[in-house]
Design an enzyme around this catalytic site. Structure first.
Site, PDB file in Angstrom:
ATOM      1  N   TYR A  63       0.629  -1.375  -0.042  1.00 34.03           N
ATOM      2  CA  TYR A  63       0.053  -0.031  -0.080  1.00 34.03           C
ATOM      3  C   TYR A  63       0.959   1.209  -0.098  1.00 34.03           C
ATOM      4  O   TYR A  63       1.482   1.673   0.954  1.00 34.03           O
ATOM      5  CB  TYR A  63      -0.855   0.075   1.231  1.00 34.03           C
ATOM      6  CG  TYR A  63      -2.242  -0.930   1.263  1.00 34.03           C
ATOM      7  CD1 TYR A  63      -2.273  -1.813   0.293  1.00 34.03           C
ATOM      8  CD2 TYR A  63      -2.870  -1.307   2.460  1.00 34.03           C
ATOM      9  CE1 TYR A  63      -3.435  -2.682   0.456  1.00 34.03           C
ATOM     10  CE2 TYR A  63      -3.540  -2.097   2.392  1.00 34.03           C
ATOM     11  CZ  TYR A  63      -3.861  -2.851   1.514  1.00 34.03           C
ATOM     12  OH  TYR A  63      -5.041  -3.714   1.641  1.00 34.03           O
ATOM     13  N   PHE A 220     -13.304  -4.035   1.005  1.00 34.72           N
ATOM     14  CA  PHE A 220     -13.852  -3.274  -0.023  1.00 34.72           C
ATOM     15  C   PHE A 220     -15.413  -3.317   0.221  1.00 34.72           C
ATOM     16  O   PHE A 220     -16.468  -3.135  -0.489  1.00 34.72           O
ATOM     17  CB  PHE A 220     -14.051  -3.947  -1.459  1.00 34.72           C
ATOM     18  CG  PHE A 220     -12.608  -3.444  -2.111  1.00 34.72           C
ATOM     19  CD1 PHE A 220     -11.677  -2.294  -1.629  1.00 34.72           C
ATOM     20  CD2 PHE A 220     -12.147  -3.916  -3.561  1.00 34.72           C
ATOM     21  CE1 PHE A 220     -10.744  -2.195  -2.242  1.00 34.72           C
ATOM     22  CE2 PHE A 220     -11.097  -3.502  -3.909  1.00 34.72           C
ATOM     23  CZ  PHE A 220      -9.996  -2.811  -3.352  1.00 34.72           C
TER      24      PHE A 220
END
Length: 291
Positions: A63, A220
């Site tokens: 990330y 998500f």
């Protein structure tokens, strides 16, 4: 509805955490790349999450790259004794921002060492091996490397991410799988094709997780599907004077005691809003209506 969940409850080292965690992916720049637009707010989000009772934080060294790990360390180190930091390996980013497998045993070891260094830890408490499609490296080889590092003490618990039911069954045959991190939400319960590849959903593996007391960690959960969820979730949101995103999180918490949501955000206001979802009590009638 339990307020906590235990990871690896039958192991010698169970970890009990509160049932809303925080996913750090949204703290990066655009396309999950680079530094956050507002670095002070990103650091404050992490500190506030912990102050409000979050003790499960999800990250990955890809990330950013390495952005969220460095933010976590800057904001929270030295870590409180009850904080569980979960990371992921098995993927990396190219300079063109594409996502590619990084799952050979030497790659996985390199990723673990990098996570330990950037987080400032001697042992990662929970690591998800993210499966990136049907690549050339067999699952047995990938998990074998993970279990080797677990025996060495670099990893406490091993989990799997982006897995089908068949892959989870295969993983369980190879060794103890502590957690599963898959795409899952009220409006997105089965497999979906995304820019990152074919993402298995949560419904295919949820009952298997329940059978084995394996927490299912949905990712998500607030991004995909809510605009297509129809009127039902909006009606329940109005009934409870809540947002649709909050009802989605409340639905996850009520759907199964093994679900551990990790909603992510780059907004301090949205963080507080997300965490308030834990206080929403959906009735049996609500859940039946949302089925």
């Amino acid at each position: 509805m339990s307020a906590t969940i235990t990871i690896a409850p039958t192991s010698a080292y169970p970890l009990t955490v509160n049932r809303l965690g925080y996913g750090t992916m949204r703290l990066t720049g655009p396309e999950i790349w680079g530094e956050p637009a507002n670095r002070p707010e990103a650091l404050q989000i992490l500190r506030t999450a912990v102050e409000l009772g979050v003790n499960f934080i999800d990250t990955a060294d890809y990330y950013g790259e390495d952005v969220t790990n460095r933010l976590i360390r800057e904001a929270l180190y030295p870590y409180s004794s009850d904080l569980v930091i979960c990371t992921k390996v098995g993927a990396t980013r190219r300079p063109d921002k594409s996502w590619v497998p990084f799952n050979r045993p030497e790659n996985l070891r390199q990723s673990i060492e990098n996570n330990l260094r950037t987080l400032g830890q001697e042992q990662v408490q929970l690591v998800h091996l993210r499966l990136m499609g049907q690549g050339p490296v067999p699952l047995e080889e990938q998990l074998g490397a993970m279990f080797d590092m677990q025996r060495e003490g670099k990893i406490l618990h091993v989990g799997l991410s982006n897995v089908t039911r068949e892959q989870l069954e295969a993983g369980l045959a190879l060794g103890p799988i502590a957690t599963v991190e898959n795409m899952y939400s009220y409006a997105q319960r089965t497999s979906v094709f995304s820019a990152h590849g074919d993402n298995p959903g949560g419904e295919e593996v949820l009952d298997l997780c329940e059978q084995h007391q394996i927490p299912l960690i949905p990712f998500f959960s607030l991004i995909h599907g809510l605009p297509k969820a129809g009127n039902k979730i909006a009606e329940i949101a109005q009934k409870h004077n809540a947002t649709e995103a909050q009802i989605n999180l409340a639905w996850l918490l009520h759907r199964s005691p093994v679900i551990l949501p990790i909603p992510g955000t780059s907004s301090l206001a949205h963080l507080r809003e997300n965490l308030q979802a834990a206080d929403i009590k959906l009735s049996e009638e609500d859940m039946a209506y949302l089925a």
